[in-house]
Design an enzyme around this catalytic site. Structure first.
Site, PDB file in Angstrom:
ATOM      1  N   ALA A  59       0.760   1.497  -2.483  1.00 54.98           N
ATOM      2  CA  ALA A  59      -0.521   2.099  -3.356  1.00 54.98           C
ATOM      3  C   ALA A  59       0.262   2.881  -4.410  1.00 54.98           C
ATOM      4  CB  ALA A  59      -1.273   3.162  -2.565  1.00 54.98           C
ATOM      5  N   PHE A  60       1.490   3.484  -4.020  1.00 58.89           N
ATOM      6  CA  PHE A  60       1.962   4.242  -5.099  1.00 58.89           C
ATOM      7  C   PHE A  60       2.389   3.378  -6.324  1.00 58.89           C
ATOM      8  CE2 PHE A  60       5.854   6.634  -6.801  1.00 58.89           C
ATOM      9  CZ  PHE A  60       4.965   7.876  -6.882  1.00 58.89           C
ATOM     10  N   GLU A  61       2.798   2.211  -5.975  1.00 53.35           N
ATOM     11  CA  GLU A  61       3.394   1.202  -7.066  1.00 53.35           C
ATOM     12  C   GLU A  61       2.219   0.749  -7.881  1.00 53.35           C
ATOM     13  OE1 GLU A  61       4.718   1.108  -3.864  1.00 53.35           O
ATOM     14  OE2 GLU A  61       6.407   2.316  -4.728  1.00 53.35           O
ATOM     15  N   VAL A  84      -4.714   3.354   1.728  1.00 51.80           N
ATOM     16  CA  VAL A  84      -3.868   4.506   2.132  1.00 51.80           C
ATOM     17  C   VAL A  84      -4.660   5.197   3.414  1.00 51.80           C
ATOM     18  CG1 VAL A  84      -2.521   6.831   1.525  1.00 51.80           C
ATOM     19  CG2 VAL A  84      -3.296   4.963  -0.341  1.00 51.80           C
ATOM     20  N   ALA A  88      -1.508   7.263   9.377  1.00 56.60           N
ATOM     21  CA  ALA A  88      -0.408   6.677   9.396  1.00 56.60           C
ATOM     22  C   ALA A  88       0.671   7.444   8.574  1.00 56.60           C
ATOM     23  CB  ALA A  88      -0.405   5.174   8.346  1.00 56.60           C
ATOM     24  N   THR A  89       0.430   8.515   8.078  1.00 58.34           N
ATOM     25  CA  THR A  89       1.675   9.058   6.917  1.00 58.34           C
ATOM     26  C   THR A  89       1.303  10.491   6.767  1.00 58.34           C
ATOM     27  OG1 THR A  89       2.435   9.039   4.737  1.00 58.34           O
ATOM     28  CG2 THR A  89       0.326   8.297   5.102  1.00 58.34           C
ATOM     29  N   HIS A  91       2.569  12.072   4.135  1.00 57.82           N
ATOM     30  CA  HIS A  91       2.310  12.230   2.624  1.00 57.82           C
ATOM     31  C   HIS A  91       1.030  11.435   2.234  1.00 57.82           C
ATOM     32  CE1 HIS A  91       5.391   9.091   3.533  1.00 57.82           C
ATOM     33  NE2 HIS A  91       4.947   8.614   2.194  1.00 57.82           N
ATOM     34  N   PHE A 116     -11.447   0.177  -9.272  1.00 57.77           N
ATOM     35  CA  PHE A 116     -10.891   1.101  -8.274  1.00 57.77           C
ATOM     36  C   PHE A 116     -11.126   0.557  -6.696  1.00 57.77           C
ATOM     37  CE2 PHE A 116     -10.186   4.960  -5.830  1.00 57.77           C
ATOM     38  CZ  PHE A 116      -8.892   5.244  -5.879  1.00 57.77           C
ATOM     39  N   ARG A 130     -14.651  -0.875   5.624  1.00 51.34           N
ATOM     40  CA  ARG A 130     -14.950  -0.872   4.142  1.00 51.34           C
ATOM     41  C   ARG A 130     -14.229  -2.125   3.624  1.00 51.34           C
ATOM     42  NH1 ARG A 130     -15.181   3.934   5.902  1.00 51.34           N
ATOM     43  NH2 ARG A 130     -16.195   5.918   4.960  1.00 51.34           N
TER      44      ARG A 130
HETATM   45  N1  INI Z   1       1.288   2.926   0.904  1.00 47.02           N
HETATM   46  C1  INI Z   1       0.019   2.527   1.203  1.00 47.02           C
HETATM   47  O1  INI Z   1      -0.270   1.511   0.147  1.00 47.02           O
HETATM   48  N2  INI Z   1      -0.798   3.139   1.955  1.00 47.02           N
HETATM   49  C2  INI Z   1      -0.205   3.789   2.855  1.00 47.02           C
HETATM   50  O2  INI Z   1      -0.983   4.224   3.987  1.00 47.02           O
HETATM   51  C3  INI Z   1       1.210   4.439   2.906  1.00 47.02           C
HETATM   52  N3  INI Z   1       1.682   5.160   3.970  1.00 47.02           N
HETATM   53  O3  INI Z   1       0.861   5.346   4.905  1.00 47.02           O
HETATM   54  O4  INI Z   1       2.663   5.800   3.774  1.00 47.02           O
HETATM   55  C4  INI Z   1       1.657   3.821   1.712  1.00 47.02           C
HETATM   56  N4  INI Z   1       3.085   4.035   1.635  1.00 47.02           N
HETATM   57  C5  INI Z   1       4.208   3.442   0.621  1.00 47.02           C
HETATM   58  C6  INI Z   1       3.944   3.859  -0.780  1.00 47.02           C
HETATM   59  O5  INI Z   1       2.811   3.560  -1.478  1.00 47.02           O
HETATM   60  C7  INI Z   1       5.370   3.308  -1.407  1.00 47.02           C
HETATM   61  O6  INI Z   1       4.966   1.892  -1.640  1.00 47.02           O
HETATM   62  C8  INI Z   1       6.423   3.740  -1.003  1.00 47.02           C
HETATM   63  O7  INI Z   1       6.570   5.122  -0.879  1.00 47.02           O
HETATM   64  C9  INI Z   1       7.642   3.183  -1.749  1.00 47.02           C
HETATM   65  O8  INI Z   1       7.558   3.846  -3.220  1.00 47.02           O
END
Ligand code: INI
Length: 156
Positions: A59-61, A84, A88-89, A91, A116, A130
């Site tokens: 998701a970050f990308e 996300v 699982a994380t 952060h 979105f 969902r």
């Molecule tokens: N990315 C997601 O899309 N969903 C998640 O739940 C997630 N967790 O759990 O960490 C996640 N992490 C990866 C992140 O989006 C980046 O791809 C990674 O940090 C590299 O930049």
């Protein structure tokens, strides 16, 4: 409302070009969102050859890739799809917030609308709900909202 001039968007994807940008992380969920978005666009008149699927790691990308696609031109709109999941994380908050802010920024900076379709849930069960079960399919919802927004923007 009879005497108001009303501008609203029709749910038609005919003649439009779309990019679906989808993360690989949690792909069991995200694949269902892709299916929902694709089905929605096709059933509303989009041509399969006018839809491009772009995969990103997580998701970050999503924002940086959506921004490049929007700035390059040639697409009427983008559907951003990802999941996300809090459990699982550690952060979760950072990734969810940055992805959300980033996608909003892409729309406002480029003027290209982004649907979105990023799930942010507490657990896998909520994400499954969902992604094509109890609570519908947020990929399809994002695609429908995008179509409507494109049609509103066309009239302004
Ligand atoms: N990315 C997601 O899309 N969903 C998640 O739940 C997630 N967790 O759990 O960490 C996640 N992490 C990866 C992140 O989006 C980046 O791809 C990674 O940090 C590299 O930049």
């Amino acid at each position: 409302m009879r005497h108001l001039t009303t501008i609203e968007g029709q749910l038609s994807a005919q003649g439009l070009k779309f990019a679906l940008v989808a993360s690989r992380f949690n792909d069991i969920i995200v694949d269902r969102l892709i299916g929902g978005a694709l089905d929605c666009l096709l059933r509303h008149g989009a041509a399969r050859e006018n839809i491009t699927l772009v995969r990103v790691p997580g998701a970050f990308e999503l924002p940086v890739v959506c921004r490049k696609i929007a700035a390059k031109g040639g697409y009427d709109g983008i559907v951003a799809l990802g999941a996300v999941i809090r459990g699982a994380t550690p952060h979760f908050e950072y990734i969810a917030a940055e992805a959300t802010k980033g996608l909003a920024q892409v729309c406002l900076e480029t003027g290209v609308p982004v649907g979105f379709g990023l799930l942010t849930t507490d657990n896998v069960e909520q994400a499954v709900e969902r992604a094509g079960s109890k609570a519908g399919n947020k990929g399809a919802d994002a695609a429908a909202s995008l179509m409507e927004t494109i049609r509103v923007l066309e009239q302004l």
